[in-house]
Scaffold this motif. Structure first.
Motif, short mmCIF file in Angstrom:
data_model
loop_
_atom_site.label_atom_id
_atom_site.label_comp_id
_atom_site.label_asym_id
_atom_site.label_seq_id
_atom_site.Cartn_x
_atom_site.Cartn_y
_atom_site.Cartn_z
N LEU A 60 0.83 -1.21 0.00
CA LEU A 60 0.00 0.00 0.00
C LEU A 60 0.87 1.26 0.00
N LEU A 61 1.90 1.27 0.84
CA LEU A 61 2.79 2.44 0.89
C LEU A 61 3.57 2.60 -0.41
N ASN A 62 3.91 1.47 -1.02
CA ASN A 62 4.63 1.54 -2.29
C ASN A 62 3.74 2.12 -3.39
N MET A 63 2.44 1.85 -3.33
CA MET A 63 1.50 2.38 -4.33
C MET A 63 1.40 3.90 -4.24
N VAL A 64 1.53 4.44 -3.03
CA VAL A 64 1.42 5.91 -2.86
C VAL A 64 2.79 6.57 -2.78
N GLY A 65 3.86 5.81 -3.02
CA GLY A 65 5.20 6.38 -3.08
C GLY A 65 5.80 6.76 -1.75
N LEU A 66 5.47 6.03 -0.70
CA LEU A 66 5.99 6.36 0.63
C LEU A 66 7.05 5.38 1.11
N THR A 67 7.46 4.44 0.26
CA THR A 67 8.58 3.57 0.65
C THR A 67 9.87 4.37 0.61
N ASN A 68 10.80 3.95 1.44
CA ASN A 68 12.11 4.62 1.55
C ASN A 68 11.95 6.08 1.96
N THR A 69 11.01 6.35 2.87
CA THR A 69 10.80 7.68 3.43
C THR A 69 10.55 7.55 4.93
N LEU A 70 10.82 8.62 5.66
CA LEU A 70 10.52 8.62 7.09
C LEU A 70 9.01 8.57 7.32
N THR A 71 8.25 9.18 6.42
CA THR A 71 6.79 9.13 6.54
C THR A 71 6.28 7.70 6.48
N GLY A 72 6.85 6.91 5.57
CA GLY A 72 6.46 5.51 5.46
C GLY A 72 6.83 4.70 6.68
#
Length: 276
Positions: free
Chosen positions: A131-143
């Protein structure tokens, strides 16, 4: 009667001595770790090592923060821990809602929240990652921060405690013209200090020791936490035991200090929760 009191006193003394000795034995590994963090690697590797350093040095800590990336790991860990306390506030709001508000399907929704406690976190890691990868939040502190903001256990604990707060207090505040936000922040939260202390220390420990999820979601070393950095340290400097002890000490000592400072409130919180 006097003999019974004397026997009880002797039993307490024996139990106290046993607990004291056992506590000291349990603390020895931590004492060894902390003392070794101030030793050189050569001193640790001696055939007959000493408990305390003969020539204390801070070189290990300097290497961690100036030559390695522990300053970055520390910053990331502090950010994650700080946002975990934002999640603590959200858990308190949800617990208050379930405890004091009536809305359609409240009990069913609360049962669904409790049901999530029965699902191991490892089971949901892949779906959450996708799910996080779909919204582009992987490899981020937010993710890293987002999935752990709200938890079923925190909501349950706050709900159980806040259910014991008298409804008359809330109704009196409403009659005086207080807003719902004012009631929650100025009345409910101060009353809930015991459970806040319990959840606060658990939140800090969870954020400070975060390891599995940051390792999965972050591909870049600049997003790693202290726990992940310590694991990397063991792999990259496997023979430098002094450096590893310094990293482990930096991980453990803050938790010990916070627990020693807050243990009274933590134990009181557990006692109050149990009595309620």
């Amino acid at each position: 009667m006097d003999s019974n009191k004397k026997s009880q006193k002797q039993a307490k003394i024996i139990v106290g001595v046993i607990l004291g000795v056992w506590g000291f034995i349990t603390f020895i590994p931590f004492l060894w770790m902390i003392a070794s963090s101030f030793k050189t690697n050569a001193e640790i590797s001696q055939i007959v090592p000493s408990l305390f350093p003969k020539h204390p040095t801070l070189d290990n800590f300097k290497e961690l923060f100036f030559k390695l990336n522990f300053s970055v790991y520390l910053k990331n860990t502090l950010v994650i821990t700080a946002f975990s306390f934002v999640g603590l506030f959200l858990n308190a709001m949800a617990g208050y809602g379930f405890a004091k508000y009536n809305f359609k399907g409240k009990e069913k929704i609360f049962l669904l929240v409790l049901a999530t406690m029965m699902i191991p976190g490892q089971v949901t890691m892949i779906p959450v990652y996708l799910l996080l990868n779909m919204v582009g939040l992987t490899n981020t502190l937010t993710g890293i921060v987002l999935p752990g903001l709200v938890g079923a256990f925190g909501i349950f604990l706050f709900r159980q405690f806040m259910s014991t707060i008298s409804n008359e207090i809330i109704e009196a505040a409403r009659l005086d013209g207080a807003s719902e936000w004012y009631i929650f922040t100025r009345i409910i939260l101060p009353i809930s200090r015991p459970v806040l202390a319990v959840q606060g220390i658990l939140t800090f420990i969870g954020g400070w020791n975060s390891f599995i999820w940051p390792l999965i979601i972050a591909n870049d070393e600049k997003f790693y936490t202290l726990s992940v950095g310590l694991q990397l340290l063991q792999g990259q400097h496997g023979t430098n035991y002094a450096l590893q002890m310094s990293g482990a000490t930096f991980m453990v000592v803050p938790i010990i200090i916070i627990f020693l400072c807050l243990q009274k409130y933590i134990l009181d919180g557990f006692n109050v929760s149990g009595l309620k």
